[in-house]
Design an enzyme around this catalytic site. Sequence first.
Site, mmCIF file in Angstrom:
data_model
loop_
_atom_site.group_PDB
_atom_site.id
_atom_site.type_symbol
_atom_site.label_atom_id
_atom_site.label_comp_id
_atom_site.label_asym_id
_atom_site.label_seq_id
_atom_site.Cartn_x
_atom_site.Cartn_y
_atom_site.Cartn_z
ATOM 1 C CE LYS A 69 35.823 -18.923 -10.431
ATOM 2 N NZ LYS A 69 37.283 -18.900 -10.325
ATOM 3 C CG LEU A 103 34.216 -23.314 -8.350
ATOM 4 C CD1 LEU A 103 34.731 -23.646 -9.746
ATOM 5 C CD2 LEU A 103 34.817 -24.250 -7.338
ATOM 6 C CG ASP A 104 37.188 -19.915 -2.745
ATOM 7 O OD1 ASP A 104 36.025 -19.585 -2.431
ATOM 8 O OD2 ASP A 104 37.903 -20.657 -2.066
ATOM 9 C CE1 TYR A 105 39.330 -12.462 -9.336
ATOM 10 C CE2 TYR A 105 41.344 -12.682 -8.048
ATOM 11 C CZ TYR A 105 40.655 -12.114 -9.102
ATOM 12 O OH TYR A 105 41.277 -11.215 -9.934
ATOM 13 C CB THR A 107 38.938 -22.238 -6.768
ATOM 14 O OG1 THR A 107 39.482 -22.065 -5.463
ATOM 15 C CG2 THR A 107 38.706 -23.724 -7.010
#
Length: 239
Positions: A69, A103-105, A107
């Site tokens: 990602k 997963l955070d924006y 990260t």
Amino acid sequence: MIRLSKFLSLCGVTSRRGAAGLVEEGRVSINDLKVEKIGVIVDESTDVVKVDGDEVVPAQEKIYILLNKPRRVMTTSKDPFKRKTVMHYLKSLEPRVYPVGRLDYDTEGALILCNDGDLAYRLTHPKYKIEKIYEAMVTGRFTRTDALTIQRGIPLEDGAVGHARADIIGFFKGNTKVRLTLTEGRKREVRQLCKAVGHPVKLLRRVAFAGITCQALPHGHWRELTKWEVSRLRTLAGL
């Protein structure tokens, strides 16, 4: 006719146990009516079931994906603010898969997606202590004392206590690169832990999920997990 919880599990959205959480959050509808209770029955031949506004259908085959990602990408199927989501990178993939955890924006790194609801539920449940490894570039000079503080535990925004093993990788122009190993995955946990000891995160990457890494996989690219990797995940999850 089938119970909604079992139907959602067959679709790969979540496990039977996890289905209750989706209903409580108001994310499930049947024939465009929001579901209020988990015990409802679905007629598979006529009812249209949606999660987050998207129709879901039982998966014909199980598929397991690893995506590297990129940053500034949402770990959702769609975003009301029209930001890019992880599904952008999986347009050509059939059948549909769902992210295992978040997963955070901001990260990047290893994200598993699948349509195996029972496995996904267990991989994200604290009971099974699935290991996740992150590398963070933090501000300032991170010390061994900071590492011990994080290992002992720090209160988080949701009232829980977060903790991780923290290892110093190196120092770079007033910043420190740190590797953190967690067995729980609370919201923005790594960022909260580092900020609590005075070292806000500048860059964050998940380098491994249950021992599976994105090595040699470029940002935005994905691959199917091997049979060995899937077998190992199922063993770790007690399936």
